[in-house]
Design a protein around this motif. Structure first.
Motif, PDB file in Angstrom:
ATOM      1  N   ALA A 102       0.838  -1.200   0.000  1.00 35.91           N
ATOM      2  CA  ALA A 102       0.000   0.000   0.000  1.00 35.91           C
ATOM      3  C   ALA A 102       0.877   1.256   0.000  1.00 35.91           C
ATOM      4  O   ALA A 102       0.579   2.226  -0.714  1.00 35.91           O
ATOM      5  N   CYS A 103       1.971   1.253   0.769  1.00 41.86           N
ATOM      6  CA  CYS A 103       2.889   2.401   0.708  1.00 41.86           C
ATOM      7  C   CYS A 103       3.469   2.514  -0.699  1.00 41.86           C
ATOM      8  O   CYS A 103       3.569   3.610  -1.252  1.00 41.86           O
ATOM      9  N   ALA A 166       4.341   4.194   8.589  1.00 40.51           N
ATOM     10  CA  ALA A 166       4.637   3.770   9.963  1.00 40.51           C
ATOM     11  C   ALA A 166       5.644   2.629  10.017  1.00 40.51           C
ATOM     12  O   ALA A 166       6.505   2.594  10.901  1.00 40.51           O
ATOM     13  N   MET A 174       3.917  -4.261  12.198  1.00 44.57           N
ATOM     14  CA  MET A 174       4.434  -5.383  11.426  1.00 44.57           C
ATOM     15  C   MET A 174       5.880  -5.770  11.749  1.00 44.57           C
ATOM     16  O   MET A 174       6.402  -6.714  11.187  1.00 44.57           O
ATOM     17  N   GLY A 190       1.587   7.776   8.303  1.00 44.88           N
ATOM     18  CA  GLY A 190       0.456   7.185   7.578  1.00 44.88           C
ATOM     19  C   GLY A 190       0.630   5.691   7.445  1.00 44.88           C
ATOM     20  O   GLY A 190       1.735   5.174   7.566  1.00 44.88           O
TER      21      GLY A 190
ATOM     22  N   ARG B 101      -2.619  -6.190   6.495  1.00 40.84           N
ATOM     23  CA  ARG B 101      -1.380  -5.545   6.048  1.00 40.84           C
ATOM     24  C   ARG B 101      -0.383  -6.534   5.440  1.00 40.84           C
ATOM     25  O   ARG B 101       0.784  -6.210   5.272  1.00 40.84           O
ATOM     26  N   PHE B 187      -8.213  -0.656   5.311  1.00 41.14           N
ATOM     27  CA  PHE B 187      -7.751  -1.003   6.657  1.00 41.14           C
ATOM     28  C   PHE B 187      -8.780  -0.492   7.677  1.00 41.14           C
ATOM     29  O   PHE B 187      -9.191   0.668   7.625  1.00 41.14           O
TER      30      PHE B 187
HETATM   31  S1  SF4 Z   1       3.041   1.538   6.838  1.00 39.27           S
HETATM   32 FE1  SF4 Z   1       3.463  -0.634   6.549  1.00 39.27          FE
HETATM   33  S2  SF4 Z   1       1.516  -1.715   6.805  1.00 39.27           S
HETATM   34 FE2  SF4 Z   1       1.088   0.478   6.586  1.00 39.27          FE
HETATM   35  S3  SF4 Z   1       0.707   0.717   4.402  1.00 39.27           S
HETATM   36 FE3  SF4 Z   1       2.872   1.148   4.687  1.00 39.27          FE
HETATM   37  S4  SF4 Z   1       3.913  -0.793   4.363  1.00 39.27           S
HETATM   38 FE4  SF4 Z   1       1.737  -1.231   4.641  1.00 39.27          FE
END
Ligand code: SF4
Ligand code: SF4
Lengths: 208, 388
Positions: A102-103, A166, A174, A190, B101, B187
């Motif tokens: 997602a990032c 994050a 994570m 974020g 995630r 999420f």
């Molecule tokens: S911070 Fe980590 S868990 Fe959150 S979107 Fe980015 S890579 Fe995914």
């Protein structure tokens, strides 16, 4: 019917790029903006300490609702070091240390026509040797450690080290951060950060 | 357990967890599946390595074994960015935050699959409206994911205008999703027996994305230059393949058809297949599925309004679920004991898709690599994760 002429097809769509930052964005998903509230509700990543919200730990999981709620402010980043020499052009090397995708997608999105990073002179590069900044995404992983060290060494100076999200900054939920938090020149909050947050942080990092 | 039973293999093979083999209808104890023999580099070959940090969307280690032009063998290393998620003895609600995630780009499919397994274990039969709401989410995710795959295929061909137009639509989809659930990647949107995704008039918005996409699709389909790069590139003969890769090889493999987890039988769903077997077939299936997803959303949006607040109480048990995530079958299993997760199993689609990709690369030439890789829509994030 225009056949295969992409240039004309493009013209037909007109200008779709937004006027951000002169004009405020119309639409930002709430759970990528600053949280405001009171008290010390339970937080899985200790992003609320002594009634204070810590932006780079927050994974926007909503567990602190209703004590805390998003307020729409997407400027959730910290710039420790500015580099005005990147004012004309700013080349970013994306580095995925252990991200969920997602990032990666949100960083990729700043190139989409709505944001159009190139109008700010921001570009991606696929080699650290041509990079002004490395944008690190995801948690620390054993296998990517060497590649990260090599990339940091290969970058010419001056350079900026940026944490995106994050996971990279603090590990989120994570794992642990890709680098120690104090090693970053810029930390973008974020999970994942909103494209407007990313653009605003990048602009600030070069002194705008 | 409502949808799966421990029995002789029945239905197609889906994949293996640490201790089970999963089929469409049953599961068995894990068989000692033969691991592929390690390929030995021939004398005249050299290894061209991509990655791990190569400017691709994600980090991965890809080794192409070639004597010069033809690719004889491919290795895809996903361990390089291995994330270890400790779930055992954790509260299922906390575990969900990690599951969504694993692959954030497919956060809805992951959350819904895991929650469905939890609900199966807890004997919760979700309300139909809630199930429809979940289908709408997964179909929104599929539209965005398919746009991304096609965008990246067009990018490999250096087609700037369609790349930008597709990126525009993808961002439009992210905003539609973000507006309705507060998060662009779902999420925190889904929870046990609940969802806060607002589907009000969503069909019109996703319908307009599908319509705009059709125009780009027509343009790409008319481009000989684009089509030539895809045709005969990466012919997929893997009989175990899943998702759009399987359907593009004429196989009716789709969890929307053969999994009881979500009630797709109540929708207008019609499976899209193609017999080309190559990257062009995968492009066609992905493209046509955007329209299909848009129709499903239109069909369901009114039927999942005014979701109630559904209660539940934690209960011990075992559960399994399987959904059709954008790249194919996604499977989760859970065992809850004393209100905590005792064990869990997970099969992401990218594991099989990597195998299909590797096989399909053999005999192709070096310049085919990017088109073929992108056509499978592989996410290394989900393939390189270990649940403990
Ligand atoms: S911070 Fe980590 S868990 Fe959150 S979107 Fe980015 S890579 Fe995914
Ligand atoms: S949203 Fe989640 S991570 Fe952020 S402060 Fe609230 S509880 Fe903590």
């Amino acid at each position: 019917m225009i056949k295969g002429l992409w240039f004309l097809r493009g013209l037909r769509k007109g200008i779709v790029t937004e006027k951000f930052p002169e004009v405020k964005p119309g639409e930002v998903a709430l759970w990528s903006t600053a949280l405001k509230g009171d008290g010390n509700p339970q937080c899985p990543v200790e992003a609320i300490v002594d009634g204070k919200w810590i932006f780079d730990r927050c994974i926007f999981c909503r567990k602190c609702l209703p004590s805390y709620a998003p307020n729409g402010n997407f400027n959730i980043f910290k710039v420790r070091k500015k580099e005005p020499s990147f004012n004309k052009s700013f080349h970013l090397f994306p580095f995925d240390s252990g991200a969920c995708g997602a990032c990666n997608a949100e960083l990729h999105n700043i190139a989409s026509p709505q944001y159009d990073m190139t109008r700010f002179g921001i570009f991606f590069t696929n080699t650290p040797r041509h990079a002004d900044a490395i944008v690190i995404m995801g948690v620390w992983t054993q296998g990517m450690k060497k590649a990260l060290d090599l990339a940091l060494d290969a970058m010419p100076g001056p350079k900026l080290v940026i944490a995106l999200g994050a996971c990279a900054a603090t590990g989120g939920i994570m794992g642990k951060g890709a680098l120690a938090e104090e090693k970053y020149d810029v930390v973008i909050g974020g999970c994942p950060p909103n494209p407007y947050t990313i653009l605003s942080a990048l602009e600030k990092a070069r002194g705008d | 357990m409502h949808w799966y039973r421990n029995d002789e293999p029945q239905g197609r093979f889906i994949g293996s967890t640490a201790n089970m083999d999963i089929y469409a209808e049953t599961y068995t104890n894990a068989s000692a599946r033969q691991k592929e023999s390690t390929y030995r580099k021939a004398d005249q070959e050299f290894i061209f390595s991509y990655g791990p940090a190569s400017g691709m969307l994600e980090s991965s280690e890809i080794d192409l074994f070639t004597p010069g032009e033809i690719i004889n063998h491919v290795d895809v290393g996903t361990d390089v960015r291995k994330r270890i998620l400790r779930l055992a003895r954790s509260n299922p609600v906390d575990a969900l935050m990690k599951i969504e995630r694993i692959n954030g780009f497919h956060g809805a499919s992951h959350a819904i699959c895991f929650i469905s397994a939890l609900e199966d274990a807890m004997d919760i039969i979700p309300d139909r409206k809630l199930q429809y709401n979940r289908i709408v989410q997964i179909e929104c995710e599929r539209i965005r994911s398919n746009l991304m795959v096609i965008e990246r295929m067009a990018q490999a061909a250096g087609f700037g205008v369609p790349v930008n137009q597709l990126a525009f639509l993808r961002e439009k989809m992210s905003r539609i999703i973000g507006r309705r659930g507060g998060h662009r990647y779902f999420f925190g949107v889904n929870s046990i027996n609940n969802s806060c995704f607002n589907t009000e008039v969503i069909g019109k918005q996703t319908g307009s994305v599908a319509e705009d996409f059709n125009d780009i699709f027509r343009g790409l389909s008319e481009s000989k230059l684009f089509i030539n790069r895809l045709q005969d590139n990466g012919i997929n003969r893997d009989s175990l393949s899943i998702g759009p890769a399987a359907r593009a090889s004429g196989m009716m493999h789709d969890a929307r058809m053969d999994s009881g987890t979500l009630p797709y039988e109540d929708t207008s769903y019609a499976i899209v297949t193609n017999d080309e077997k190559d990257a062009y077939g995968r492009f066609m299936v992905r493209a046509e599925e955007i329209e299909v997803s848009s129709n499903i959303i239109k069909h369901l949006e009114k039927r999942c309004r005014d979701l109630g607040k559904y209660d539940y109480s934690m209960k011990d048990g075992e559960g399994m679920a399987r959904v059709e995530s954008p790249p194919g079958d996604l499977f989760c299993s859970v065992k809850i004991a004393g209100g905590k997760l005792e064990s869990s199993g997970y099969i992401p689609p990218s594991i099989r898709n990597i195998e299909s990709f590797r096989e399909s690369m053999k005999g192709n030439i070096f310049t085919d690599f990017h088109f073929n890789w992108e056509s499978y829509g592989i996410w290394v994030a989900e393939a390189g994760v270990v649940l403990q």
